[in-house]
Design a protein around this motif. Structure first.
Motif, PDB file in Angstrom:
ATOM      1  N   GLN A 147       1.078  -1.412  -0.307  1.00 42.09           N
ATOM      2  CA  GLN A 147      -0.219   0.047   0.223  1.00 42.09           C
ATOM      3  C   GLN A 147       0.863   1.256   0.039  1.00 42.09           C
ATOM      4  O   GLN A 147       2.033   1.716   0.807  1.00 42.09           O
ATOM      5  N   ALA A 148       0.625   1.998  -0.836  1.00 43.84           N
ATOM      6  CA  ALA A 148       1.360   3.339  -1.032  1.00 43.84           C
ATOM      7  C   ALA A 148       0.591   4.373  -0.083  1.00 43.84           C
ATOM      8  O   ALA A 148      -0.845   4.484  -0.424  1.00 43.84           O
ATOM      9  N   VAL A 149       1.164   5.398   0.900  1.00 45.37           N
ATOM     10  CA  VAL A 149       0.564   6.272   1.531  1.00 45.37           C
ATOM     11  C   VAL A 149       1.244   7.737   0.738  1.00 45.37           C
ATOM     12  O   VAL A 149       2.456   7.792   1.050  1.00 45.37           O
ATOM     13  N   GLY A 150       0.873   9.049   0.942  1.00 44.84           N
ATOM     14  CA  GLY A 150       1.256  10.318   0.790  1.00 44.84           C
ATOM     15  C   GLY A 150       1.234  10.814  -0.444  1.00 44.84           C
ATOM     16  O   GLY A 150       1.951  11.360  -1.406  1.00 44.84           O
ATOM     17  N   PHE A 151       1.394   9.305  -2.170  1.00 40.76           N
ATOM     18  CA  PHE A 151       1.626   9.318  -3.074  1.00 40.76           C
ATOM     19  C   PHE A 151       0.664   8.593  -3.640  1.00 40.76           C
ATOM     20  O   PHE A 151      -0.077   7.486  -3.918  1.00 40.76           O
ATOM     21  N   GLN A 152       0.562   9.083  -5.523  1.00 37.60           N
ATOM     22  CA  GLN A 152      -0.622   8.528  -6.177  1.00 37.60           C
ATOM     23  C   GLN A 152       1.055   7.139  -6.865  1.00 37.60           C
ATOM     24  O   GLN A 152       1.865   7.597  -7.533  1.00 37.60           O
ATOM     25  N   ALA A 153       1.146   5.624  -6.741  1.00 39.73           N
ATOM     26  CA  ALA A 153       1.636   4.779  -7.194  1.00 39.73           C
ATOM     27  C   ALA A 153       1.000   4.425  -8.187  1.00 39.73           C
ATOM     28  O   ALA A 153       0.207   3.624  -8.856  1.00 39.73           O
ATOM     29  N   THR A 154       1.848   4.801  -9.469  1.00 39.51           N
ATOM     30  CA  THR A 154       1.430   5.119 -11.028  1.00 39.51           C
ATOM     31  C   THR A 154       1.841   3.553 -11.284  1.00 39.51           C
ATOM     32  O   THR A 154       0.975   3.482 -12.189  1.00 39.51           O
ATOM     33  N   SER A 155       2.855   3.272 -10.592  1.00 41.91           N
ATOM     34  CA  SER A 155       3.646   1.841 -10.681  1.00 41.91           C
ATOM     35  C   SER A 155       3.839   1.303 -10.283  1.00 41.91           C
ATOM     36  O   SER A 155       4.864   1.727  -9.077  1.00 41.91           O
ATOM     37  N   VAL A 156       4.232  -0.428  -9.951  1.00 44.71           N
ATOM     38  CA  VAL A 156       4.511  -0.722  -8.974  1.00 44.71           C
ATOM     39  C   VAL A 156       5.075  -2.177  -9.351  1.00 44.71           C
ATOM     40  O   VAL A 156       5.058  -3.004 -10.465  1.00 44.71           O
ATOM     41  N   ALA A 157       6.603  -2.185  -9.158  1.00 43.71           N
ATOM     42  CA  ALA A 157       7.534  -3.413  -8.876  1.00 43.71           C
ATOM     43  C   ALA A 157       7.609  -4.363  -8.153  1.00 43.71           C
ATOM     44  O   ALA A 157       8.134  -4.102  -7.431  1.00 43.71           O
ATOM     45  N   TRP A 158       7.774  -5.010  -8.377  1.00 45.05           N
ATOM     46  CA  TRP A 158       7.463  -6.535  -7.889  1.00 45.05           C
ATOM     47  C   TRP A 158       9.078  -7.026  -7.648  1.00 45.05           C
ATOM     48  O   TRP A 158       9.436  -7.742  -8.479  1.00 45.05           O
TER      49      TRP A 158
END
Lengths: 114, 111
Positions: free
Chosen positions: A24-35
């Motif tokens: 979960q991203a807090v404080g910004f918008q996670a437009t991309s997520v890398a695993w």
């Protein structure tokens, strides 16, 4: 500030079973997520890159059938390790990025397979 | 082919010394270079970063020196403290694209 929460911190599963981890991203918008998966030797392996409203791109040696990923909105992503075996052990890291270049990591999910 | 290489693999310095961690990269198109600090059991945390238009970036005791022509950069940790003992990762990307990581330098600062 920007934070990424990842859970669970550690998990143990029996060989052949599955486990899911969330980010979960807090404080910004996670437009991309890398695993990523980090080996005991600390090497980073990119599993897949997910961008909202685009197809999830898996790296060689990783498949959607084994590591299904969901990225339904700009604050949440999840990944499941299906039919986990010994070779799937490691520290799984979620890295989230907003509009800037910075990739913020969660604390990781350590997977142990018995 | 490994895109980002780091040396040394491990480094031990005394408290108060300057630790120098080296990094080189392959792709001349890379223009964003973050350094991450990772403590055991934790995820990597962004420490400091530099863009290729600069040749130096300072943040407190941490300084990046960047040489675009030689495709090399280094992280200098001045006045090293035992609390700086961690693994440091150099990374590189073309901005907003995939980030490539080195294999890390494990730093030990002895009191």
């Amino acid at each position: 500030g920007a934070l990424v929460y990842q859970y669970p911190r550690r998990t143990i599963c029996k060989s052949g079973t599955s486990m899911r981890m969330e980010c979960q991203a807090v404080g910004f918008q996670a437009t991309s997520v890398a695993w990523y998966r980090q080996s005991p030797q600390k090497t980073f392996e990119l599993i897949a890159l997910s961008t909202v409203n685009s197809a999830i791109k898996y790296e060689q040696n990783f498949t959607q059938e084994k590591f299904p990923i969901s990225h339904p909105n700009l604050s949440f992503s999840s990944m499941t390790v299906l039919n986990a075996y010994l070779e799937d052990r490691g520290l799984y890291l979620c890295g989230a990025r907003g509009d800037a270049e910075t990739l913020y990591f969660g604390s990781g999910t350590r997977l142990t397979v018995l | 082919q490994q895109q980002v290489r780091q040396s040394p693999q491990s480094l031990t310095v005394w408290e108060g010394e300057t630790a120098i961690l080296n990094c080189s990269y392959e792709n001349s198109a890379f223009d964003y270079f973050p350094w991450y600090q990772q403590f055991p059991g934790e995820g990597p945390a962004l420490l400091i970063s530099i863009l290729s238009v600069s040749n130096k970036k300072e943040d407190g005791r941490f300084t990046i020196f960047f040489n675009k022509r030689e495709k090399k950069l280094s992280l200098h940790i001045a006045d090293s403290q035992p609390g700086d003992s961690a693994t440091y990762f150099c990374a590189a990307s073309v901005r907003n694209n995939r980030i490539f990581f080195g294999d890390g330098t494990q730093l030990v600062v002895k009191p």
